[in-house]
Design an enzyme around this catalytic site. Structure first.
Site, PDB file in Angstrom:
ATOM      1  N   ASN A 204      -7.107  -7.659  -3.640  1.00 28.71           N
ATOM      2  CA  ASN A 204      -6.413  -9.160  -3.908  1.00 28.71           C
ATOM      3  C   ASN A 204      -7.113 -10.027  -2.784  1.00 28.71           C
ATOM      4  O   ASN A 204      -7.254 -11.211  -3.307  1.00 28.71           O
ATOM      5  CB  ASN A 204      -4.803  -9.057  -3.588  1.00 28.71           C
TER       6      ASN A 204
ATOM      7  N   HIS B 287      -0.542   0.996  -2.515  1.00 28.43           N
ATOM      8  CA  HIS B 287      -0.670  -0.207  -3.452  1.00 28.43           C
ATOM      9  C   HIS B 287      -0.919   0.014  -4.610  1.00 28.43           C
ATOM     10  O   HIS B 287      -2.113   0.531  -5.113  1.00 28.43           O
ATOM     11  CB  HIS B 287      -1.718  -1.461  -2.951  1.00 28.43           C
TER      12      HIS B 287
ATOM     13  N   GLU C 234      -4.599   1.469  -3.774  1.00 30.74           N
ATOM     14  CA  GLU C 234      -5.132   1.180  -2.138  1.00 30.74           C
ATOM     15  C   GLU C 234      -4.149   1.995  -1.451  1.00 30.74           C
ATOM     16  O   GLU C 234      -2.966   1.693  -1.289  1.00 30.74           O
ATOM     17  CB  GLU C 234      -5.067  -0.312  -2.123  1.00 30.74           C
TER      18      GLU C 234
ATOM     19  N   SER D  43       1.763  -5.758  -2.394  1.00 36.14           N
ATOM     20  CA  SER D  43       0.473  -5.973  -2.651  1.00 36.14           C
ATOM     21  C   SER D  43      -0.461  -6.774  -1.587  1.00 36.14           C
ATOM     22  O   SER D  43      -1.641  -7.120  -1.799  1.00 36.14           O
ATOM     23  CB  SER D  43       0.353  -6.439  -4.159  1.00 36.14           C
TER      24      SER D  43
END
Ligand code: 3H9
Length: 693
Positions: free
Chosen positions: A485, A435, A447, A414
């Protein structure tokens, strides 16, 4: 036999008229979804008029060309002035026609498409058809009779649930509700012709029926449930009121109310935002031209690591009809992982959401193994092991030994560096990041992360796999935290600054929930476990400049064993699993201590200030990562935040939000914020958000 008659319809019209003996076939051909664009509406009016005029036709069948009936109004038209004829004009023509008209449904009959079908005298559907009135999900209500016709067949409470929940139901379910006359597993068009002939010239209009009687308490229950689930959004409230009118007003009055409300909502800010995110979701799944390549075919996937994430990925792949090899390092972990997958299917069967034979079929595609050589069978390998670079590199070294040449090698990290992971293999060009978000079989966001050396075919394969799994794949560059993130990090940092500046966790959580976030940041942190962020911060500690404003409240909470929900204490206390409304004294004194160490005089922050600072930090980070090429389209950021981080869909995403503000004011405010937040908060140039699709 079908032959094209001397048609009075305009050449190049998307609607054509042919005949089958004494029956008339009206075909709508407006790819990709046969939307009721202005040409279709005009073509339908012309066709109906010809059908009425021509005495040789006894009945008509309306069908969609290609693989669908009409999936709705053309929502690209919604931002523009209304063009006549309207869909209600077409529907009136169908209802006023003296001869019966049958809708032959396949693919999707949604929104205006389903309304048109309901205005016909009968509906015959292919078994795989999906029908529904999903307008509320676009911030509007049905605008061509749906709120008046649906309750006449299914009653008020069901109509409220269906419309407010934007439900899409199968043909068989629709038949059970008396919305479809016949469901056919075979030649549905042929069946529609037979049905039309059997109608023997008789009309059967839903508009002439009355709304079936229902207990008031039943309706009230449905209203309350819909309001709660629909978060009391304006379209949900308006839909309820309009549907209710069907029971008390003559249909034409109900239709007039529906139309007025529809037109008002159509030009509302919320509807505009929801249309933006609708198209952003479709765009994000397309690779930008410069990366275009043909995907590699994937039929077998190997998932390494059978923890919660690995099992979720495996379920997602099995649901998409892929063969899955689930690989673990020891028997106990493998059994746990295998059980996670199989009990998921057992639970679905027990809940009546899946037929036992379907569950068995899916599980028959699963191989659970400890044998690394099984990897050789996979077209694509996904690693989902512990989030630590050294561990992942070790796993990739092994994958490299066993995976067949040309196989795609994906890591589910991540935030770790894809290139550093790829460097553990002899084939970094085959490595990319996939991800997934947890739970991987539920969350739609994916992702797809491009490493420095990732081949375009490998990228295209990641995107295609995402689509096949029913996900929303978004291309991201390989920078710490990728898109989601990274932005979330900036947002959480800002929220931590606000803690030091004077707010309590609950002030921030409440303000951001009021803005529309699914949860406040400190409730989220407690839920996911503070130790995850703590560990990540430790890995970054050596690179952190001492001049960067760093709030260590979270670290100190972890040091005293407050790891969040799992220890019944984090930013909040938890009693019997229930979050207490305010943070407790220990947390408050840690926060106050942090403020005083930084020499900050704590001040009350208003909800508005909290929301604004949070949004400015999100928008600023979005602009930074856009200018670094981490996201290729500004609207991709919106898709990521809405689908992965609980950002309110009806706000359209942070970039859409920014575009509704004054560009210069926004930049000025960001500069001020940057000066207050110190090093570590770089004010971005926002042009990149305003100039980019
Ligand atoms: C309505 O009907 C209001 C009425 O009550 C009132 C009237 C007065 N308009 O999703 P896909 C495009 S509101 C314009 O990738 P799939 C989409 O952008 C409407 N374009 O395919 C894409 O274009 P591109 C109520 C639309 O097979 C292409 O079609 N109806 C629309 O995965 C393919 O789409 C709905 O809300 C549209 N309405 O799924 C249904 N819909 O290739 C919305 C799609 O350039 N649509 N496009 O990117 C869907 O749910 C799915 O598109 C559908 C197909 C299930 C139909």
């Amino acid at each position: 036999m079908s032959l094209v008659i001397e048609s009075p319809l305009t050449v190049n019209s998307p609607v054509s008229l042919t005949n089958r003996e004494d029956l008339c076939l009206i075909t709508i051909d407006n790819p990709p979804i046969n939307a009721t664009s202005v040409g279709v509406r005009q073509g339908l009016l012309n066709a109906i008029s010809e059908f009425r005029r021509n005495p040789k036709f006894k009945a008509a069948v309306i069908v969609g060309a290609g693989n669908t009936f009409i999936a709705g109004a053309d929502i690209r038209e919604f931002g523009k002035p209304m063009q006549e004829p309207t869909l209600p004009d077409v529907i009136r023509a169908i209802e006023e026609c003296e001869k019966p008209i049958v809708a032959a449904l396949h693919g999707s009959a949604l929104g205006g498409g389903f309304e048109l079908a309901l205005s016909c005298d009968a509906r015959v559907a292919d078994v795989k058809t999906v029908v529904g009135l999903p307008e509320v999900s676009l911030g509007i209500i049905p605008g061509a009779g749906g709120t008046q016709l649906l309750p006449r067949r299914v009653g008020l409470s069901r109509a409220i649930r269906m419309i407010c929940g934007a439900q899409r139901i199968t043909a068989n379910d629709a038949k059970a509700l008396n919305l479809i006359d016949i469901v056919v597993d075979g030649d549905f068009l042929d069946a529609a012709f037979s049905f039309a002939r059997q109608m023997d010239g008789k009309k059967k209009r839903i508009r002439d029926e009355i709304v079936p009687f229902e207990d008031v308490s039943q309706v009230q229950k449905s209203i309350e449930e819909s309001l709660r689930q629909g978060k009391r959004r304006p379209a949900v409230q308006a839909a309820i009121e309009t549907i209710k009118s069907a029971a008390v007003l003559p249909i034409d009055e109900g239709l007039a109310i529906e139309r007025t409300v529809f037109l008002e909502l159509r030009s509302s800010h919320e509807a505009y935002a929801l249309r933006h995110i609708f198209f952003a979701e479709r765009d994000s799944a397309k690779l930008p031209k410069e990366f275009f390549a043909k995907p590699i075919s994937v039929e077998t996937v190997c998932v390494i690591g059978a923890g919660t994430m690995g099992a979720g990925i495996a379920i997602s792949a099995l649901d998409a009809g892929l063969h899955v090899i689930l690989l673990e390092q020891d028997e106990a972990a493998l059994n746990r992982g295998h059980n996670r997958v199989s009990s998921h299917y057992l639970d679905r069967v027990a809940a009546n959401k899946l037929k036992p034979e379907v569950a068995d079929h899916r599980l028959s595609f699963l191989t659970s193994t400890l044998d690394w050589s099984e990897i050789h069978r996979a077209d694509l390998v996904i690693e989902a092991v512990f989030e630590a670079l050294a561990v992942k590199q070790e796993v990739f070294k092994k994958i490299d030994q066993y995976a067949r040449k040309g196989a795609v090698l994906a890591t589910n990290t991540s935030y770790l560096d894809i290139d550093a992971i790829a460097s553990a293999t002899s084939r970094p060009q085959d490595v990319l990041g996939l991800h997934f978000f947890s739970p991987a079989n539920v969350m739609r966001l994916l992702e797809v992360v491009r490493g420095n050396k990732t081949r375009f075919e490998v990228l295209a394969t990641g995107m295609a796999l995402g689509k096949r799994l029913g996900k929303l794949p978004v291309l991201a560059g390989n920078h710490f935290g990728f898109i989601g993130n990274r932005i979330y990090n900036a947002y959480r940092n800002q929220c931590e600054f606000m803690l030091e500046d004077g707010a309590w966790p609950e002030d921030i959580d409440i303000a951001l929930k009021e803005f529309g976030m699914a949860m406040g940041p400190f409730s989220v942190a407690d839920l996911s476990g503070l130790d995850i962020a703590w560990r990540m911060r430790q890995t970054q500690a050596s690179n952190r400049s001492p001049r960067v404003r760093y709030v260590d409240i979270l670290d100190r909470l972890c040091e005293v064993g407050r790891l969040g929900r799992k220890t019944n204490a984090g930013y909040y206390n938890y009693i019997d699993g229930i979050q207490q409304p305010t943070s407790d004294e220990i947390v408050r004194s840690l926060i106050e201590d942090s403020s005083s160490r930084r020499g900050i005089k704590r001040q009350v922050l208003s909800s508005q200030t909290i929301q604004r600072r949070a949004m400015l930090s999100i928008v600023n980070e979005a602009a930074l990562l856009m200018s670094e090429g981490v996201a290729s389209r500004a609207s991709d950021v919106d898709v990521v935040l809405v689908h992965g981080y609980g950002f309110p869909r009806w706000v359209g995403g942070p970039v859409f939000w920014a575009r509704q503000q004054n560009h210069e004011t926004l930049e000025k405010e960001i500069k001020i914020l940057a000066s207050e937040c110190g090093e570590g908060f770089t004010a971005a140039n926002l042009d990149v958000l305003f100039d980019n699709p």
